[in-house]
Design a protein around this motif. Structure first.
Motif, short mmCIF file in Angstrom:
data_model
loop_
_atom_site.label_atom_id
_atom_site.label_comp_id
_atom_site.label_asym_id
_atom_site.label_seq_id
_atom_site.Cartn_x
_atom_site.Cartn_y
_atom_site.Cartn_z
N GLU A 41 12.22 54.71 -1.84
CA GLU A 41 11.28 55.83 -1.94
C GLU A 41 11.26 56.40 -3.36
O GLU A 41 10.18 56.66 -3.92
N GLU A 42 12.43 56.58 -3.95
CA GLU A 42 12.51 57.13 -5.31
C GLU A 42 11.88 56.18 -6.33
O GLU A 42 11.20 56.62 -7.27
N LEU A 43 12.10 54.88 -6.13
CA LEU A 43 11.53 53.89 -7.05
C LEU A 43 10.01 53.84 -6.92
O LEU A 43 9.29 53.73 -7.92
N VAL A 44 9.51 53.93 -5.69
CA VAL A 44 8.07 53.92 -5.47
C VAL A 44 7.42 55.16 -6.07
O VAL A 44 6.33 55.09 -6.65
N ILE A 45 8.09 56.29 -5.97
CA ILE A 45 7.56 57.52 -6.57
C ILE A 45 7.39 57.35 -8.07
O ILE A 45 6.38 57.75 -8.66
N GLN A 46 8.39 56.72 -8.71
CA GLN A 46 8.28 56.47 -10.14
C GLN A 46 7.08 55.59 -10.47
O GLN A 46 6.39 55.81 -11.47
N LEU A 47 6.84 54.62 -9.62
CA LEU A 47 5.71 53.72 -9.83
C LEU A 47 4.38 54.43 -9.58
O LEU A 47 3.45 54.34 -10.40
N LYS B 233 8.56 50.69 -15.48
CA LYS B 233 8.89 49.26 -15.56
C LYS B 233 10.26 48.99 -14.95
O LYS B 233 10.46 48.03 -14.21
N GLU B 234 11.23 49.86 -15.26
CA GLU B 234 12.57 49.68 -14.73
C GLU B 234 12.58 49.82 -13.20
O GLU B 234 13.32 49.12 -12.51
N ALA B 235 11.75 50.72 -12.68
CA ALA B 235 11.66 50.91 -11.23
C ALA B 235 11.13 49.65 -10.56
O ALA B 235 11.65 49.21 -9.53
N PHE B 236 10.09 49.06 -11.15
CA PHE B 236 9.54 47.83 -10.59
C PHE B 236 10.54 46.70 -10.68
O PHE B 236 10.70 45.91 -9.73
N ASP B 237 11.23 46.59 -11.81
CA ASP B 237 12.24 45.54 -11.97
C ASP B 237 13.33 45.66 -10.92
O ASP B 237 13.79 44.66 -10.37
N GLU B 238 13.72 46.90 -10.61
CA GLU B 238 14.75 47.12 -9.59
C GLU B 238 14.26 46.67 -8.22
O GLU B 238 15.00 46.01 -7.47
N GLU C 298 2.86 36.19 -7.01
CA GLU C 298 1.60 36.84 -6.66
C GLU C 298 1.83 38.06 -5.78
O GLU C 298 1.14 39.08 -5.94
N ALA C 299 2.79 37.96 -4.86
CA ALA C 299 3.07 39.08 -3.96
C ALA C 299 3.58 40.30 -4.73
O ALA C 299 3.14 41.43 -4.49
N PHE C 300 4.49 40.09 -5.66
CA PHE C 300 5.03 41.20 -6.44
C PHE C 300 3.97 41.80 -7.38
O PHE C 300 3.89 43.02 -7.53
N VAL C 301 3.18 40.94 -7.99
CA VAL C 301 2.11 41.43 -8.87
C VAL C 301 1.11 42.25 -8.06
O VAL C 301 0.67 43.34 -8.49
N THR C 302 0.76 41.76 -6.87
CA THR C 302 -0.16 42.48 -6.00
C THR C 302 0.41 43.85 -5.62
O THR C 302 -0.30 44.86 -5.62
N SER C 303 1.70 43.86 -5.29
CA SER C 303 2.32 45.14 -4.91
C SER C 303 2.33 46.12 -6.08
O SER C 303 2.18 47.33 -5.89
N TYR C 304 2.49 45.61 -7.27
CA TYR C 304 2.51 46.47 -8.46
C TYR C 304 1.11 47.05 -8.73
O TYR C 304 0.96 48.25 -8.98
N LEU C 305 0.10 46.19 -8.65
CA LEU C 305 -1.25 46.62 -8.96
C LEU C 305 -1.83 47.55 -7.90
O LEU C 305 -2.70 48.38 -8.20
N HIS C 306 -1.36 47.41 -6.65
CA HIS C 306 -1.92 48.19 -5.55
C HIS C 306 -0.91 49.20 -4.98
O HIS C 306 -1.06 49.62 -3.83
#
Length: 211
Positions: free
Chosen positions: A4-10, A18-23, A52-60
């Motif tokens: 939850e904390e990482l998603v909030i950062q994103l 970037k660090e949140a997504f990397d984690e 593709e799944a991770f990129v999609t999750s990042y973009l959306h």
């Protein structure tokens, strides 16, 4: 940090995005690779699907409403992409990688240590030595059945969790699991019958030769 904390950062574009997504990536990378690989049956396809799944999750990421539900949401994306790839390619399970997957999580162990519902006659047929045969058989299942088998036995998800990830009813999950178990049992019995027939033929030939 929690998901939850990482998603909030994103989502809020905070410092350390970037660090949140990397984690999140390193937290779920291995699970994603395993699931994609078991469903697609191909290492290269699995890696492409995971990327593709991770990129999609990042973009959306803005579309994720439940901040603590990143893992389930990522699996939804991953399963959809893996299913599409498996249907398109229909490759055989690569035998050179069966040992690697077996070391990660043997189907026998998952079945035998699961709930009473999972201790089916099929589960009792499976031994450690048969794990590679089972995984080969799993990959011959229709893609829809393969998905629920991977999520149920390898990831140990409940019927309700699978229904949420795949976006189908619990009744449909149960129906696909039933059909998959039935098909696996049939495939394993066919293979066993073939092995026995081959062994008997070998004995007969040996007997004829010795006369």
């Amino acid at each position: 940090m929690t998901d939850e904390e990482l998603v909030i950062q994103l989502k809020e574009n905070r410092e350390g995005k970037k660090e949140a997504f990397d984690e999140l990536y390193y937290r779920y990378k291995d699970l994603a690779i395993r699931n994609a690989y078991l469903i697609t049956g191909n290492r290269s396809d699995a890696e492409d699907v995971v990327q593709e799944a991770f990129v999609t999750s990042y973009l959306h990421i803005g579309e994720l409403k439940n901040y603590s539900g990143y893992k389930a949401w990522l699996m939804q994306i991953l399963i959809r992409l893996s299913y599409r790839t498996a249907k398109r390619c229909k490759r055989e399970f690569p035998e050179e990688h069966t040992e690697e997957i077996r070391e990660q999580r043997e189907l026998k162990d998952v079945m035998q240590h699961g709930s009473a519902e999972r201790s089916s006659p099929l589960a009792q047929l499976i031994t450690r030595e048969e794990a590679d045969r089972v995984m080969t058989a799993v990959n011959t299942l229709p893609a829809k059945q393969r998905v629920v088998i991977v999520l149920y036995y390898y990831d140990e998800l409940s019927v309700e969790e699978i229904a949420s990830i795949v976006r189908i009813s619990t009744g449909t999950v149960k129906s696909r699991l039933f059909a998959a178990r039935k098909n696996l049992k049939h495939l394993l019995e066919q293979e066993e019958a073939g092995v026995m027939a081959h062994q008997n033929f070998g004995r007969e030939r040996k007997g004829v030769t010795s006369i």
